[in-house]
Design a protein around this motif. Sequence first.
Motif, PDB file in Angstrom:
ATOM      1  N   ASP A 138       4.954  -1.736  -1.399  1.00  0.00           N
ATOM      2  CA  ASP A 138       5.254  -0.591  -1.593  1.00  0.00           C
ATOM      3  C   ASP A 138       4.943  -0.023  -3.030  1.00  0.00           C
ATOM      4  O   ASP A 138       4.285  -0.917  -3.744  1.00  0.00           O
ATOM      5  CB  ASP A 138       6.727  -0.044  -1.462  1.00  0.00           C
ATOM      6  CG  ASP A 138       7.166   1.115  -1.262  1.00  0.00           C
ATOM      7  OD1 ASP A 138       6.360   2.028  -1.499  1.00  0.00           O
ATOM      8  OD2 ASP A 138       8.468   1.735  -0.941  1.00  0.00           O
ATOM      9  N   PHE A 139       5.115   0.998  -3.603  1.00  0.00           N
ATOM     10  CA  PHE A 139       4.739   1.559  -4.730  1.00  0.00           C
ATOM     11  C   PHE A 139       6.144   1.548  -5.914  1.00  0.00           C
ATOM     12  O   PHE A 139       7.127   1.563  -5.311  1.00  0.00           O
ATOM     13  CB  PHE A 139       4.300   3.028  -4.934  1.00  0.00           C
ATOM     14  CG  PHE A 139       2.936   2.906  -4.234  1.00  0.00           C
ATOM     15  CD1 PHE A 139       1.751   2.856  -4.758  1.00  0.00           C
ATOM     16  CD2 PHE A 139       2.747   3.556  -2.853  1.00  0.00           C
ATOM     17  CE1 PHE A 139       0.275   2.880  -4.073  1.00  0.00           C
ATOM     18  CE2 PHE A 139       1.720   3.518  -2.098  1.00  0.00           C
ATOM     19  CZ  PHE A 139       0.758   3.416  -2.992  1.00  0.00           C
ATOM     20  N   ARG A 141       7.657   2.941  -9.398  1.00  0.00           N
ATOM     21  CA  ARG A 141       7.371   4.041 -10.464  1.00  0.00           C
ATOM     22  C   ARG A 141       8.570   3.490 -11.609  1.00  0.00           C
ATOM     23  O   ARG A 141       9.601   3.221 -11.591  1.00  0.00           O
ATOM     24  CB  ARG A 141       7.922   5.432  -9.958  1.00  0.00           C
ATOM     25  CG  ARG A 141       7.050   5.830  -8.824  1.00  0.00           C
ATOM     26  CD  ARG A 141       7.517   7.192  -8.310  1.00  0.00           C
ATOM     27  NE  ARG A 141       6.487   7.683  -7.193  1.00  0.00           N
ATOM     28  CZ  ARG A 141       6.731   7.228  -6.012  1.00  0.00           C
ATOM     29  NH1 ARG A 141       7.639   6.528  -5.647  1.00  0.00           N
ATOM     30  NH2 ARG A 141       5.966   7.969  -4.967  1.00  0.00           N
ATOM     31  N   THR A 152       2.967   5.164 -11.738  1.00  0.00           N
ATOM     32  CA  THR A 152       2.970   4.752 -10.461  1.00  0.00           C
ATOM     33  C   THR A 152       2.103   3.235 -10.491  1.00  0.00           C
ATOM     34  O   THR A 152       1.166   3.218 -10.820  1.00  0.00           O
ATOM     35  CB  THR A 152       2.411   5.543  -9.313  1.00  0.00           C
ATOM     36  OG1 THR A 152       2.967   6.753  -9.233  1.00  0.00           O
ATOM     37  CG2 THR A 152       2.477   4.914  -8.021  1.00  0.00           C
ATOM     38  N   ALA A 154       0.858  -0.243  -8.268  1.00  0.00           N
ATOM     39  CA  ALA A 154       0.644  -0.560  -7.072  1.00  0.00           C
ATOM     40  C   ALA A 154       0.481  -2.273  -6.990  1.00  0.00           C
ATOM     41  O   ALA A 154      -0.174  -2.635  -7.921  1.00  0.00           O
ATOM     42  CB  ALA A 154      -0.406  -0.031  -6.253  1.00  0.00           C
ATOM     43  N   TYR A 158      -2.003  -2.086  -1.188  1.00  0.00           N
ATOM     44  CA  TYR A 158      -2.584  -0.555  -1.505  1.00  0.00           C
ATOM     45  C   TYR A 158      -3.562  -0.709  -2.826  1.00  0.00           C
ATOM     46  O   TYR A 158      -4.261  -0.064  -3.210  1.00  0.00           O
ATOM     47  CB  TYR A 158      -1.513   0.346  -1.917  1.00  0.00           C
ATOM     48  CG  TYR A 158      -0.622   0.950  -0.770  1.00  0.00           C
ATOM     49  CD1 TYR A 158      -1.297   1.670   0.272  1.00  0.00           C
ATOM     50  CD2 TYR A 158       0.569   0.258  -0.432  1.00  0.00           C
ATOM     51  CE1 TYR A 158      -0.494   2.116   1.229  1.00  0.00           C
ATOM     52  CE2 TYR A 158       1.265   0.856   0.708  1.00  0.00           C
ATOM     53  CZ  TYR A 158       0.866   1.537   1.562  1.00  0.00           C
ATOM     54  OH  TYR A 158       1.369   1.874   2.672  1.00  0.00           O
ATOM     55  N   SER A 162      -2.065   0.713 -12.119  1.00  0.00           N
ATOM     56  CA  SER A 162      -1.211   1.688 -12.627  1.00  0.00           C
ATOM     57  C   SER A 162      -1.985   3.024 -12.434  1.00  0.00           C
ATOM     58  O   SER A 162      -3.186   3.091 -12.598  1.00  0.00           O
ATOM     59  CB  SER A 162      -0.883   1.344 -13.980  1.00  0.00           C
ATOM     60  OG  SER A 162      -2.008   1.274 -14.913  1.00  0.00           O
ATOM     61  N   ARG A 165       0.638   9.673 -10.285  1.00  0.00           N
ATOM     62  CA  ARG A 165       0.930  10.183  -9.352  1.00  0.00           C
ATOM     63  C   ARG A 165       0.627  11.693  -9.052  1.00  0.00           C
ATOM     64  O   ARG A 165       1.317  12.523  -9.725  1.00  0.00           O
ATOM     65  CB  ARG A 165       2.041   9.824  -8.444  1.00  0.00           C
ATOM     66  CG  ARG A 165       2.434  10.373  -7.167  1.00  0.00           C
ATOM     67  CD  ARG A 165       1.620   9.938  -6.252  1.00  0.00           C
ATOM     68  NE  ARG A 165       1.379   8.540  -5.807  1.00  0.00           N
ATOM     69  CZ  ARG A 165       2.122   7.530  -5.045  1.00  0.00           C
ATOM     70  NH1 ARG A 165       3.101   8.296  -4.449  1.00  0.00           N
ATOM     71  NH2 ARG A 165       2.125   6.492  -5.014  1.00  0.00           N
ATOM     72  N   ASP A 171      -2.880   9.061  -6.076  1.00  0.00           N
ATOM     73  CA  ASP A 171      -3.083   8.157  -7.573  1.00  0.00           C
ATOM     74  C   ASP A 171      -4.314   8.497  -8.291  1.00  0.00           C
ATOM     75  O   ASP A 171      -5.318   8.056  -7.704  1.00  0.00           O
ATOM     76  CB  ASP A 171      -2.682   6.886  -7.003  1.00  0.00           C
ATOM     77  CG  ASP A 171      -1.292   6.526  -6.725  1.00  0.00           C
ATOM     78  OD1 ASP A 171      -0.485   7.337  -6.998  1.00  0.00           O
ATOM     79  OD2 ASP A 171      -1.233   5.268  -6.222  1.00  0.00           O
ATOM     80  N   ARG A 174      -6.540   5.535 -11.998  1.00  0.00           N
ATOM     81  CA  ARG A 174      -6.135   4.315 -12.099  1.00  0.00           C
ATOM     82  C   ARG A 174      -6.800   3.199 -13.067  1.00  0.00           C
ATOM     83  O   ARG A 174      -7.896   3.241 -13.550  1.00  0.00           O
ATOM     84  CB  ARG A 174      -6.654   3.782 -10.846  1.00  0.00           C
ATOM     85  CG  ARG A 174      -6.087   4.658  -9.292  1.00  0.00           C
ATOM     86  CD  ARG A 174      -6.452   3.789  -8.144  1.00  0.00           C
ATOM     87  NE  ARG A 174      -6.080   4.829  -7.067  1.00  0.00           N
ATOM     88  CZ  ARG A 174      -6.016   4.253  -5.765  1.00  0.00           C
ATOM     89  NH1 ARG A 174      -6.396   3.069  -5.568  1.00  0.00           N
ATOM     90  NH2 ARG A 174      -5.836   4.916  -4.678  1.00  0.00           N
TER      91      ARG A 174
END
Length: 243
Positions: A138-139, A141, A152, A154, A158, A162, A165, A171, A174
């Motif tokens: 999952d993500f 936060r 956010t 990951a 995925y 960082s 969002r 996202d 990145r």
Amino acid sequence: MNWAQTHDCHFETDRVPELLEQLERESDAEAWKELGYRLVLEYDLVSPAGFAALPRLVRLASGSADARRLAGEIMERAAGQHGCDELLADCADAIVEFRGLLHRHLRTRPADYLATFRALLAVEEEYHWAAVLGDFSDFYRLDCPHCAVEVTVAIGDYGRYSAIRDWNLGDVDRRDLRPAPAEGLSGVGRWMYEIADRDGENALANGILHLFGKAECPGCASVFHLADEYASANRPMPIDYTM
């Protein structure tokens, strides 16, 4: 055990020993479900009957995933405001037995590996990580500690990055995470990694390296230790019983 002096979540004293006797004879899904409701309270607390039942749950745990799960949930709450320190102290031998059982079970690479891993963290009194460690599917936060922008993160299927969002664009901006080198880990991070690596749980081990590594904030480009901020963001809040 004097069950007449040990109540469950419903302030009843007789149902938990009845359920334990039933489950010691034969496993039953509904009985396990009811036992869980009676032993584990909402808001991450555990009833006195939970600690009273712990030694018997440990005896069942070698052959029962339900017993391992419930005993683990009780241990995850052992640091809470339960008012049962004496009952918990009486479980010392059972907790030592549970630790050895969990190590042996993890080495078999079971289907309930993560739940067992979390239970072991709780037994080792790493209550925070026992409560929040997931499977990195999952993500996550958290707020940047320097500019307070929401970041956010990951770790897993995925990607490992960082980002900021954007609910329309996804996202954006990145930044690759910087995993910790295995030889550079210390403390609980090193312990967690070595257990997962020992058991061939590569996805979990790799996730731990990233969790205990560094992230870059897309907002201000500052670099911070991800585990420190994640632990701070997920630290349990004290319960106000006067409300």
